[in-house]
Design a protein around this motif. Structure first.
Motif, PDB file in Angstrom:
ATOM      1  N   SER A 262     -24.644   0.007 -24.553  1.00 35.98           N
ATOM      2  CA  SER A 262     -23.446   0.267 -23.753  1.00 35.98           C
ATOM      3  C   SER A 262     -22.564  -0.964 -23.709  1.00 35.98           C
ATOM      4  O   SER A 262     -23.035  -2.081 -23.618  1.00 35.98           O
ATOM      5  CB  SER A 262     -23.840   0.679 -22.323  1.00 35.98           C
ATOM      6  N   LYS A 263     -21.279  -0.756 -23.799  1.00 35.54           N
ATOM      7  CA  LYS A 263     -20.305  -1.845 -23.754  1.00 35.54           C
ATOM      8  C   LYS A 263     -19.757  -1.950 -22.333  1.00 35.54           C
ATOM      9  O   LYS A 263     -19.215  -0.998 -21.799  1.00 35.54           O
ATOM     10  CB  LYS A 263     -19.159  -1.585 -24.739  1.00 35.54           C
ATOM     11  N   GLU A 264     -19.921  -3.107 -21.746  1.00 36.78           N
ATOM     12  CA  GLU A 264     -19.473  -3.284 -20.368  1.00 36.78           C
ATOM     13  C   GLU A 264     -18.004  -3.706 -20.335  1.00 36.78           C
ATOM     14  O   GLU A 264     -17.565  -4.502 -21.161  1.00 36.78           O
ATOM     15  CB  GLU A 264     -20.331  -4.351 -19.672  1.00 36.78           C
ATOM     16  N   ARG A 265     -17.300  -3.186 -19.395  1.00 40.47           N
ATOM     17  CA  ARG A 265     -15.885  -3.534 -19.246  1.00 40.47           C
ATOM     18  C   ARG A 265     -15.760  -4.944 -18.694  1.00 40.47           C
ATOM     19  O   ARG A 265     -16.369  -5.291 -17.690  1.00 40.47           O
ATOM     20  CB  ARG A 265     -15.200  -2.544 -18.301  1.00 40.47           C
ATOM     21  N   GLY A 266     -14.978  -5.738 -19.403  1.00 37.26           N
ATOM     22  CA  GLY A 266     -14.706  -7.081 -18.907  1.00 37.26           C
ATOM     23  C   GLY A 266     -15.821  -8.061 -19.151  1.00 37.26           C
ATOM     24  O   GLY A 266     -15.751  -9.201 -18.719  1.00 37.26           O
ATOM     25  N   GLY A 267     -16.882  -7.632 -19.863  1.00 36.58           N
ATOM     26  CA  GLY A 267     -17.965  -8.556 -20.152  1.00 36.58           C
ATOM     27  C   GLY A 267     -18.798  -8.838 -18.921  1.00 36.58           C
ATOM     28  O   GLY A 267     -18.632  -8.241 -17.865  1.00 36.58           O
ATOM     29  N   ARG A 268     -19.704  -9.799 -19.026  1.00 40.16           N
ATOM     30  CA  ARG A 268     -20.545 -10.161 -17.895  1.00 40.16           C
ATOM     31  C   ARG A 268     -20.779 -11.661 -17.917  1.00 40.16           C
ATOM     32  O   ARG A 268     -20.791 -12.303 -18.968  1.00 40.16           O
ATOM     33  CB  ARG A 268     -21.856  -9.385 -17.927  1.00 40.16           C
ATOM     34  N   ARG A 269     -21.022 -12.216 -16.733  1.00 40.65           N
ATOM     35  CA  ARG A 269     -21.170 -13.670 -16.601  1.00 40.65           C
ATOM     36  C   ARG A 269     -22.590 -14.111 -16.892  1.00 40.65           C
ATOM     37  O   ARG A 269     -22.810 -15.255 -17.273  1.00 40.65           O
ATOM     38  CB  ARG A 269     -20.783 -14.086 -15.184  1.00 40.65           C
ATOM     39  N   TYR A 270     -23.562 -13.230 -16.701  1.00 49.25           N
ATOM     40  CA  TYR A 270     -24.957 -13.628 -16.845  1.00 49.25           C
ATOM     41  C   TYR A 270     -25.640 -12.750 -17.901  1.00 49.25           C
ATOM     42  O   TYR A 270     -25.245 -11.613 -18.166  1.00 49.25           O
ATOM     43  CB  TYR A 270     -25.693 -13.479 -15.506  1.00 49.25           C
ATOM     44  N   LEU A 271     -26.686 -13.321 -18.478  1.00 51.78           N
ATOM     45  CA  LEU A 271     -27.466 -12.560 -19.441  1.00 51.78           C
ATOM     46  C   LEU A 271     -28.151 -11.388 -18.746  1.00 51.78           C
ATOM     47  O   LEU A 271     -28.588 -11.512 -17.603  1.00 51.78           O
ATOM     48  CB  LEU A 271     -28.528 -13.463 -20.098  1.00 51.78           C
ATOM     49  N   PRO A 272     -28.244 -10.246 -19.402  1.00 56.19           N
ATOM     50  CA  PRO A 272     -28.783  -9.048 -18.747  1.00 56.19           C
ATOM     51  C   PRO A 272     -30.293  -9.105 -18.586  1.00 56.19           C
ATOM     52  O   PRO A 272     -30.989  -9.882 -19.243  1.00 56.19           O
ATOM     53  CB  PRO A 272     -28.374  -7.927 -19.714  1.00 56.19           C
ATOM     54  N   TYR A 273     -30.783  -8.240 -17.744  1.00 56.52           N
ATOM     55  CA  TYR A 273     -32.212  -8.048 -17.563  1.00 56.52           C
ATOM     56  C   TYR A 273     -32.656  -6.823 -18.364  1.00 56.52           C
ATOM     57  O   TYR A 273     -31.914  -5.849 -18.507  1.00 56.52           O
ATOM     58  CB  TYR A 273     -32.558  -7.833 -16.088  1.00 56.52           C
ATOM     59  N   ALA A 274     -33.889  -6.903 -18.833  1.00 55.71           N
ATOM     60  CA  ALA A 274     -34.501  -5.765 -19.518  1.00 55.71           C
ATOM     61  C   ALA A 274     -35.629  -5.245 -18.646  1.00 55.71           C
ATOM     62  O   ALA A 274     -36.452  -6.014 -18.145  1.00 55.71           O
ATOM     63  CB  ALA A 274     -35.026  -6.182 -20.885  1.00 55.71           C
ATOM     64  N   PHE A 275     -35.684  -3.937 -18.452  1.00 56.75           N
ATOM     65  CA  PHE A 275     -36.702  -3.307 -17.621  1.00 56.75           C
ATOM     66  C   PHE A 275     -37.678  -2.540 -18.507  1.00 56.75           C
ATOM     67  O   PHE A 275     -37.267  -1.701 -19.321  1.00 56.75           O
ATOM     68  CB  PHE A 275     -36.054  -2.357 -16.604  1.00 56.75           C
ATOM     69  N   THR A 276     -38.957  -2.828 -18.328  1.00 58.91           N
ATOM     70  CA  THR A 276     -39.985  -2.107 -19.068  1.00 58.91           C
ATOM     71  C   THR A 276     -40.247  -0.767 -18.398  1.00 58.91           C
ATOM     72  O   THR A 276     -39.652  -0.444 -17.358  1.00 58.91           O
ATOM     73  CB  THR A 276     -41.293  -2.916 -19.122  1.00 58.91           C
ATOM     74  N   GLU A 277     -41.161   0.008 -18.980  1.00 60.52           N
ATOM     75  CA  GLU A 277     -41.490   1.310 -18.401  1.00 60.52           C
ATOM     76  C   GLU A 277     -42.033   1.160 -16.992  1.00 60.52           C
ATOM     77  O   GLU A 277     -41.693   1.944 -16.096  1.00 60.52           O
ATOM     78  CB  GLU A 277     -42.515   2.016 -19.300  1.00 60.52           C
ATOM     79  N   GLN A 278     -42.865   0.109 -16.756  1.00 63.82           N
ATOM     80  CA  GLN A 278     -43.377  -0.108 -15.406  1.00 63.82           C
ATOM     81  C   GLN A 278     -42.252  -0.474 -14.447  1.00 63.82           C
ATOM     82  O   GLN A 278     -42.247  -0.069 -13.278  1.00 63.82           O
ATOM     83  CB  GLN A 278     -44.431  -1.227 -15.409  1.00 63.82           C
ATOM     84  N   GLY A 279     -41.272  -1.240 -14.962  1.00 67.53           N
ATOM     85  CA  GLY A 279     -40.142  -1.623 -14.121  1.00 67.53           C
ATOM     86  C   GLY A 279     -39.311  -0.429 -13.713  1.00 67.53           C
ATOM     87  O   GLY A 279     -38.861  -0.326 -12.559  1.00 67.53           O
ATOM     88  N   VAL A 280     -39.109   0.504 -14.648  1.00 70.67           N
ATOM     89  CA  VAL A 280     -38.349   1.716 -14.323  1.00 70.67           C
ATOM     90  C   VAL A 280     -39.109   2.548 -13.288  1.00 70.67           C
ATOM     91  O   VAL A 280     -38.514   3.105 -12.361  1.00 70.67           O
ATOM     92  CB  VAL A 280     -38.091   2.536 -15.594  1.00 70.67           C
ATOM     93  N   ALA A 281     -40.434   2.613 -13.435  1.00 73.06           N
ATOM     94  CA  ALA A 281     -41.226   3.356 -12.453  1.00 73.06           C
ATOM     95  C   ALA A 281     -41.072   2.746 -11.055  1.00 73.06           C
ATOM     96  O   ALA A 281     -41.005   3.460 -10.045  1.00 73.06           O
ATOM     97  CB  ALA A 281     -42.697   3.365 -12.871  1.00 73.06           C
ATOM     98  N   MET A 282     -40.989   1.419 -10.994  1.00 73.69           N
ATOM     99  CA  MET A 282     -40.840   0.749  -9.704  1.00 73.69           C
ATOM    100  C   MET A 282     -39.463   1.010  -9.098  1.00 73.69           C
ATOM    101  O   MET A 282     -39.301   0.998  -7.860  1.00 73.69           O
ATOM    102  CB  MET A 282     -41.073  -0.749  -9.870  1.00 73.69           C
ATOM    103  N   LEU A 283     -38.455   1.276  -9.941  1.00 73.74           N
ATOM    104  CA  LEU A 283     -37.110   1.512  -9.418  1.00 73.74           C
ATOM    105  C   LEU A 283     -37.074   2.704  -8.473  1.00 73.74           C
ATOM    106  O   LEU A 283     -36.274   2.742  -7.533  1.00 73.74           O
ATOM    107  CB  LEU A 283     -36.128   1.740 -10.582  1.00 73.74           C
ATOM    108  N   SER A 284     -37.921   3.698  -8.721  1.00 69.77           N
ATOM    109  CA  SER A 284     -37.911   4.876  -7.850  1.00 69.77           C
ATOM    110  C   SER A 284     -38.316   4.539  -6.430  1.00 69.77           C
ATOM    111  O   SER A 284     -38.008   5.268  -5.483  1.00 69.77           O
ATOM    112  CB  SER A 284     -38.856   5.953  -8.420  1.00 69.77           C
ATOM    113  N   ALA A 285     -39.041   3.401  -6.274  1.00 72.44           N
ATOM    114  CA  ALA A 285     -39.424   2.964  -4.932  1.00 72.44           C
ATOM    115  C   ALA A 285     -38.333   2.131  -4.285  1.00 72.44           C
ATOM    116  O   ALA A 285     -38.331   1.931  -3.066  1.00 72.44           O
ATOM    117  CB  ALA A 285     -40.721   2.155  -4.997  1.00 72.44           C
ATOM    118  N   VAL A 286     -37.404   1.638  -5.096  1.00 69.76           N
ATOM    119  CA  VAL A 286     -36.315   0.796  -4.572  1.00 69.76           C
ATOM    120  C   VAL A 286     -35.065   1.629  -4.334  1.00 69.76           C
ATOM    121  O   VAL A 286     -34.416   1.532  -3.287  1.00 69.76           O
ATOM    122  CB  VAL A 286     -36.029  -0.357  -5.546  1.00 69.76           C
TER     123      VAL A 286
END
Length: 310
Positions: free
Chosen positions: A88-112
């Motif tokens: 995905s191309k972000e509008r206006g760019g970004r100031r910081y390097l992105p984070y990558a979420f693993t499958e376990q990380g995505v599973a944890m998102l449902s709790a957040v």
């Protein structure tokens, strides 16, 4: 007339500011550091929030996301990722390097991210991870099968090439009939056939002939350069001087004395043998025949007997 009362709109949280994306999720899954991951900006779009808001929600629950759940990309990883059209191309760019979420990380998102939309989206993403994992497993099995097929084809091709080479060599060796009879006076015809046979050897020539002389050497002189010629004879008509003169121009020739053989044989490259009814020096003076020895076991046994005579 009183205006109808409007229902009070539900309060909006920071994770519902944009409509969630319903696009295919599999193209958003990348393999980085040997793990399947989704980038934070793509997750934000899927959950219908802005990337900044998404990361702030994760940061407030940072203890839930250890390094094997979420990690920041390096410059090289981010540059490589941006070169992929599915990112995905972000509008206006970004100031910081992105984070990558693993499958376990995505599973944890449902709790957040606890909204119904977030839960449904997490389920869709988890299903996509499973589908991608199954696809990779199927591809791995397919690639292994393809490697096995390639190996089998290589073995078969080598075996086939060897068989064809052998057939071609035999065909080449039998461009003349397998059996020939020369009648009295056909000196040139006999000489031509014998020199043609000698010239076909690629590595070595073995001649078994009880009566050899310089006329025999005239035939052996037609061999290819570098081919080793060996004579087994019981006679003494070929002197050491004759051998040395021959080797000075057509190396190399060896002569061994033996009385173990009565008939004459010409063996080419230890694989093709001819039985010759007359000494090479007399070929064509009287009626004689040349026959191809077709039995490979007999040819091998003949060569083995030669080794015993030395």
């Amino acid at each position: 007339m009183n205006e109808p009362a409007h229902e009070k709109a539900p309060a909006k949280t920071g994770i519902e500011t944009l409509p969630p994306m319903q696009a295919n999720i599999e193209p958003l899954i990348h393999t980085i550091r040997g793990k399947q991951v989704i980038i934070d900006s793509d997750l934000a779009v899927l959950y219908g929030v802005e990337t900044k808001v998404f990361n702030q929600a994760v940061k407030r629950n940072e203890r839930r996301f250890p390094d094997h759940f979420r990690f920041r990309l390096t410059d090289e990883e981010y540059t490589s990722l941006r070169s992929q059209s599915v990112t995905s191309k972000e509008r206006g760019g970004r100031r910081y390097l992105p984070y990558a979420f693993t499958e376990q990380g995505v599973a944890m998102l449902s709790a957040v991210l606890r909204s119904d939309t977030a839960i449904d989206t997490s389920i869709r993403i988890m299903d996509a991870f499973v589908a991608m994992r199954n696809l990779l497993a199927e591809n791995a099995v397919l690639l292994e099968r393809l490697r096995d097929i390639e190996t089998e084809q290589a073995i078969f091709q080598k075996s086939t090439d060897e068989r064809f080479d052998k057939v071609f060599r035999l065909l080449e060796g039998e461009s003349e009939p397998a059996q020939r009879i020369f009648f009295e006076g056909q000196l040139f015809d006999a000489f031509s056939l014998l020199t043609d046979l000698v010239s076909r050897a690629e590595q070595n020539i073995v001649l078994i002939d009880g009566y050899v002389d310089v006329h025999t050497l005239n035939i052996l002189a037609k061999k290819r350069e570098g081919v080793i010629a060996t004579i087994y004879t019981s006679g003494n008509r070929l002197t050491q001087g004759d051998i040395e003169v021959f080797n000075a121009q057509y190396p190399s020739l060896e002569v061994h004395r033996t009385k173990a053989f009565h008939d004459r044989f010409l063996v080419l490259d230890e694989s093709i043998a001819y039985h010759i009814g007359a000494s090479l020096k007399d070929a064509g003076r009287k009626c004689f025949a040349i026959n191809l020895v077709r039995d490979e076991m007999l040819v091998s046994e003949l060569i083995g007997r030669l080794a015993d005579t030395r």
